[in-house]
Design a protein around this motif. Sequence first.
Motif, PDB file in Angstrom:
ATOM      1  N   ALA A 226      -6.930   6.533  18.104  1.00 30.57           N
ATOM      2  CA  ALA A 226      -7.107   6.480  16.650  1.00 30.57           C
ATOM      3  C   ALA A 226      -8.537   6.853  16.282  1.00 30.57           C
ATOM      4  N   ALA A 227      -9.491   6.284  17.041  1.00 30.74           N
ATOM      5  CA  ALA A 227     -10.901   6.555  16.750  1.00 30.74           C
ATOM      6  C   ALA A 227     -11.229   8.031  16.968  1.00 30.74           C
ATOM      7  N   ILE A 228     -10.673   8.609  18.043  1.00 31.42           N
ATOM      8  CA  ILE A 228     -10.964  10.013  18.323  1.00 31.42           C
ATOM      9  C   ILE A 228     -10.451  10.893  17.195  1.00 31.42           C
ATOM     10  N   TYR A 229      -9.195  10.679  16.785  1.00 24.80           N
ATOM     11  CA  TYR A 229      -8.662  11.517  15.704  1.00 24.80           C
ATOM     12  C   TYR A 229      -9.404  11.287  14.391  1.00 24.80           C
ATOM     13  N   TYR A 230      -9.834  10.033  14.159  1.00 27.78           N
ATOM     14  CA  TYR A 230     -10.469   9.706  12.882  1.00 27.78           C
ATOM     15  C   TYR A 230     -11.873  10.285  12.779  1.00 27.78           C
ATOM     16  N   TRP A 231     -12.676  10.132  13.877  1.00 24.86           N
ATOM     17  CA  TRP A 231     -14.061  10.554  13.810  1.00 24.86           C
ATOM     18  C   TRP A 231     -14.319  11.937  14.388  1.00 24.86           C
TER      19      TRP A 231
ATOM     20  N   GLY B 211     -17.466  18.384  13.756  1.00 25.73           N
ATOM     21  CA  GLY B 211     -17.498  19.310  12.626  1.00 25.73           C
ATOM     22  C   GLY B 211     -16.235  20.106  12.446  1.00 25.73           C
ATOM     23  N   ARG B 212     -15.161  19.703  13.145  1.00 26.68           N
ATOM     24  CA  ARG B 212     -13.907  20.446  13.024  1.00 26.68           C
ATOM     25  C   ARG B 212     -12.765  19.450  12.832  1.00 26.68           C
ATOM     26  N   MET B 213     -11.719  19.901  12.151  1.00 26.26           N
ATOM     27  CA  MET B 213     -10.522  19.068  12.029  1.00 26.26           C
ATOM     28  C   MET B 213      -9.639  19.293  13.256  1.00 26.26           C
ATOM     29  N   THR B 214      -8.914  18.234  13.663  1.00 30.99           N
ATOM     30  CA  THR B 214      -7.929  18.421  14.729  1.00 30.99           C
ATOM     31  C   THR B 214      -6.644  18.968  14.120  1.00 30.99           C
ATOM     32  N   ASN B 215      -5.808  19.488  15.000  1.00 27.76           N
ATOM     33  CA  ASN B 215      -4.540  20.049  14.547  1.00 27.76           C
ATOM     34  C   ASN B 215      -3.524  18.930  14.352  1.00 27.76           C
ATOM     35  N   THR B 216      -2.963  18.841  13.131  1.00 23.43           N
ATOM     36  CA  THR B 216      -2.081  17.709  12.830  1.00 23.43           C
ATOM     37  C   THR B 216      -0.781  17.781  13.621  1.00 23.43           C
ATOM     38  N   ALA B 217      -0.221  18.979  13.753  1.00 27.99           N
ATOM     39  CA  ALA B 217       1.059  19.101  14.470  1.00 27.99           C
ATOM     40  C   ALA B 217       0.912  18.654  15.918  1.00 27.99           C
TER      41      ALA B 217
ATOM     42  N   PRO C  11     -13.497  14.154   4.941  1.00 29.33           N
ATOM     43  CA  PRO C  11     -12.094  14.588   4.897  1.00 29.33           C
ATOM     44  C   PRO C  11     -11.113  13.475   4.586  1.00 29.33           C
ATOM     45  N   TRP C  12     -11.451  12.228   4.898  1.00 29.98           N
ATOM     46  CA  TRP C  12     -10.524  11.144   4.668  1.00 29.98           C
ATOM     47  C   TRP C  12     -10.800  10.393   3.364  1.00 29.98           C
TER      48      TRP C  12
ATOM     49  N   ALA D 194       0.828  -1.205   0.000  1.00 30.93           N
ATOM     50  CA  ALA D 194       0.000   0.000   0.000  1.00 30.93           C
ATOM     51  C   ALA D 194       0.859   1.249   0.000  1.00 30.93           C
ATOM     52  N   ARG D 195       0.277   2.343  -0.521  1.00 30.49           N
ATOM     53  CA  ARG D 195       0.907   3.646  -0.373  1.00 30.49           C
ATOM     54  C   ARG D 195       0.285   4.276   0.866  1.00 30.49           C
ATOM     55  N   ILE D 196       0.975   4.088   2.017  1.00 32.03           N
ATOM     56  CA  ILE D 196       0.371   4.443   3.296  1.00 32.03           C
ATOM     57  C   ILE D 196       0.404   5.949   3.509  1.00 32.03           C
ATOM     58  N   GLN D 197      -0.735   6.480   3.929  1.00 36.58           N
ATOM     59  CA  GLN D 197      -0.794   7.892   4.296  1.00 36.58           C
ATOM     60  C   GLN D 197      -0.650   7.977   5.806  1.00 36.58           C
ATOM     61  N   PHE D 198       0.454   8.558   6.284  1.00 40.04           N
ATOM     62  CA  PHE D 198       0.725   8.550   7.723  1.00 40.04           C
ATOM     63  C   PHE D 198       0.046   9.715   8.416  1.00 40.04           C
ATOM     64  N   THR D 199      -1.283   9.682   8.403  1.00 44.11           N
ATOM     65  CA  THR D 199      -2.030  10.680   9.147  1.00 44.11           C
ATOM     66  C   THR D 199      -2.015  10.295  10.628  1.00 44.11           C
ATOM     67  N   VAL D 200      -2.489  11.214  11.462  1.00 47.97           N
ATOM     68  CA  VAL D 200      -2.477  10.942  12.905  1.00 47.97           C
ATOM     69  C   VAL D 200      -3.353   9.734  13.262  1.00 47.97           C
ATOM     70  N   PRO D 201      -4.581   9.616  12.727  1.00 47.33           N
ATOM     71  CA  PRO D 201      -5.332   8.389  13.036  1.00 47.33           C
ATOM     72  C   PRO D 201      -4.593   7.133  12.600  1.00 47.33           C
ATOM     73  N   MET D 202      -3.930   7.197  11.451  1.00 46.87           N
ATOM     74  CA  MET D 202      -3.235   6.013  10.956  1.00 46.87           C
ATOM     75  C   MET D 202      -2.075   5.647  11.865  1.00 46.87           C
ATOM     76  N   LEU D 203      -1.343   6.635  12.344  1.00 47.96           N
ATOM     77  CA  LEU D 203      -0.238   6.355  13.251  1.00 47.96           C
ATOM     78  C   LEU D 203      -0.740   5.638  14.491  1.00 47.96           C
ATOM     79  N   ASN D 204      -1.834   6.126  15.040  1.00 49.24           N
ATOM     80  CA  ASN D 204      -2.376   5.477  16.230  1.00 49.24           C
ATOM     81  C   ASN D 204      -2.854   4.067  15.918  1.00 49.24           C
ATOM     82  N   ALA D 205      -3.438   3.868  14.738  1.00 51.02           N
ATOM     83  CA  ALA D 205      -3.890   2.528  14.369  1.00 51.02           C
ATOM     84  C   ALA D 205      -2.696   1.595  14.185  1.00 51.02           C
ATOM     85  N   LEU D 206      -1.609   2.101  13.607  1.00 48.96           N
ATOM     86  CA  LEU D 206      -0.407   1.286  13.453  1.00 48.96           C
ATOM     87  C   LEU D 206       0.188   0.950  14.815  1.00 48.96           C
TER      88      LEU D 206
END
Lengths: 584, 220
Positions: free
Chosen positions: A426-431, A437-443, A526-527, A365-377
Amino acid sequence: MSASSATAHAHDVHAGHHELGFVRTYIFSTDHKMIARQFLFMGLFMMVLGGLLALIVRWQLAWPETAVPGLGGILKETGGILEPSTYNMAFTMHATIMIFFVIMPILAGAFGNFCIPLMIGARDMAFPFLNMLSFWVTFSAGLIMLSGFFVEGGHAAAGWTSYAPLSAVPSYTGVNWGQNIWCISLFIMGVGSMMGSINYITTIINMRAPGMRLFRMPLVIWSLFITAILLLLALPVLTSGVAMLLFDRTLGTSWFRPSGGGEPLLWQHLFWYFGHPEVYILILPAMGIASEILPVFCRKPIFGYHAMAFSMIGIAFLSWIVYGHHMFVSGMSPALGMAFTVTTMIIAVPSAIKTFNWLGTMWGARIQFTVPMLNALAFVSMFVIGGLSGIFMASTPVDIYIQDTYFIVAHIHYVVFGGSIFGAFAAIYYWFPKMFGRMTNTALGHLHFWPTFVFFNLTFFPMHIIGVGGQMRRIYNPMQYEFLQHQQHWNVIITYSALALGVSQIPFVINFFWSLFAGKKAPLNPWNANTLEWTAPSPPPHLNWGATLPTVYRGPYEYSSPESRDDFLPQSTPPVGAAGARRH
Amino acid sequence: MTTVTVERPRRANGHVPPPPPPTGGGDGPDREPGPRRPLLDNVRLAMLFLICGEVMFFGGLISAFLVLRVTAAQWPPPLQPRLPVGVTGVNTLVLLASSVAIAAASPALVQRDPGTLVRRLLLAGGLGAAFLLVQGYEWIRLVGYGLTVGSGAYGTTFYTVIGTHAAHVVAAVVWVGVTAWLAACGRFVDGQTGALRACAIYWHFVVALWPILYVAVYLV
């Protein structure tokens, strides 16, 4: 007329009528999304409390009988130094709060409530009023549990496993009302959980949108479904045990007190008959969450969807016949120990199947290392480590050596923190975008994740070492044993890491609250995910969708599908050529 | 179910999607999905699961009772009062009669004869209350003879198991009273008889559980 359209009709009529006031919208809401947020806030608040209790335990282990900073005002007689009875209370309440008032409310309560109707295409749960009750009953149980800290004699101090006769005879621990409150609170929590389980199971069986066959449900819904069934069947056994314990303590019955003809081992059987399905209740939702998040950020279907569903069913069935592995040192017949060893080894197989399927999902896969994905990994990798230590403990002769040592503590925390809590993050960042209705801050998300991951491992991995080296569980002062003194430096390292782990959660708190009020407004999807919740607005209004419910045409993991120009293909997008299809 | 067009444009990330499989993909024959008709409606399904949970609860209690009983040197232990098997046997019939009464209070009566419905509900509740009163009286006599909760395993198991069932009967009587009141207020006339059916299912469960406890605790 089907149940769901009747309810929808009734709701449409209702929604057109009047606006609900503040109390009915935010406090006594029957909307599953608001109830989910309530569970989430309750769980996160309790996590702070449970975490602080853990830090108190860690301080005592690293620097025995020194003053714990911040406790000088509470422990006035000793100037902040923990007494053994207070220490016992700290580890008992740390575990009790984390298991019953953090992990279960967040995973089953918050994400069960939020995800189930939205992802199966229902407007709300089958019984919205019962849903509201289930939160407030759980909340009341939480309040009652917290009240135990303020009674004379302190809170329960017999371990979260509360073995008899230590827990059954007040004079053995010196704790009187605290332990009773523990029993009452868990009794009430059990009732609240049962209410929720009945709701979840009925909703999933009866209220799926047209086209949402069972084997087109997202795996997180499968996991919540199976978790709800386990909750329904296992919690009542704890409820009965806790009632018997309460009666032994208050009414003078003799269920577990040998003096009256009772049997202390009976408590262990009752508790662990509940306790083993309970640990699968703690981990299954997190497994479902990982199975949901991995395909999205690998842009590939989940590997082996049917195997994932059937392995969860297999885990649920097998979880009832392994509980004896918690009792290997209780004096049981070695033949029975052998039987439980075999069943415990067998139950590792479905979990392994799931792990290989997660790896298969990521392969190529071409993994997208978003914050939810990091937590899932992190979930997948830490759960593997926790699961591997479980294999050791499954074997009776090995377990006789490591039972009630820090090896067990390491295993527990790799699966519940490394597994369930990373799954919850992971679930919190994802959903979060859909919930609020707002995105979390990635940094800030990265600033939370990386230190948490590093310090988590630094805290809990050395526990394997000191456990095998002989450090027992729940002891007050390791330095009093000569054979443990040489590894005391590990306790210091672990405590420093634990303190850093606690500090690492601060970016999460900041991120959560800052994003709630000032995060970027979230788009619909968004995802670029396939499941139904991403077709509802962010956040979804009351009744989730407008006039028409979505219709489901395919499974939830059609990523990089040849049938779509995009690299995802939502479940409710009509196929080309069908009535109402868009042109691709 | 049709397949995509032959031309395969590039995706947003620059990749060309692979050709579709010859079978057309998908997870099965795809008729236009219609609304489903559930096997059991929400209320019956929920009550079924509630009963499963309650069975596990009583299972915990009954198996604990059996453990203490089977491992005891002698059962009943010596010098304990004997349980009122005869009176309780008649009481069992009273409770079973209440189940008949509530079965007769069917939802079909809601439209035809609400008065009879309310009367039959009250009859069921009354029979249940009578069961409780007789049980309570027998308990008071047992305490007088010296069997208390503190009387070792015998008193422990008796009062806890039978008492838990009694608590469920109390809850069921209260529920049936509330249901009768709602029926009298005309709350079920518009066809929303879910609460009535739920109450009846719970009542049947509480009644059906009793003979099992009676045989296990009083007789065997």
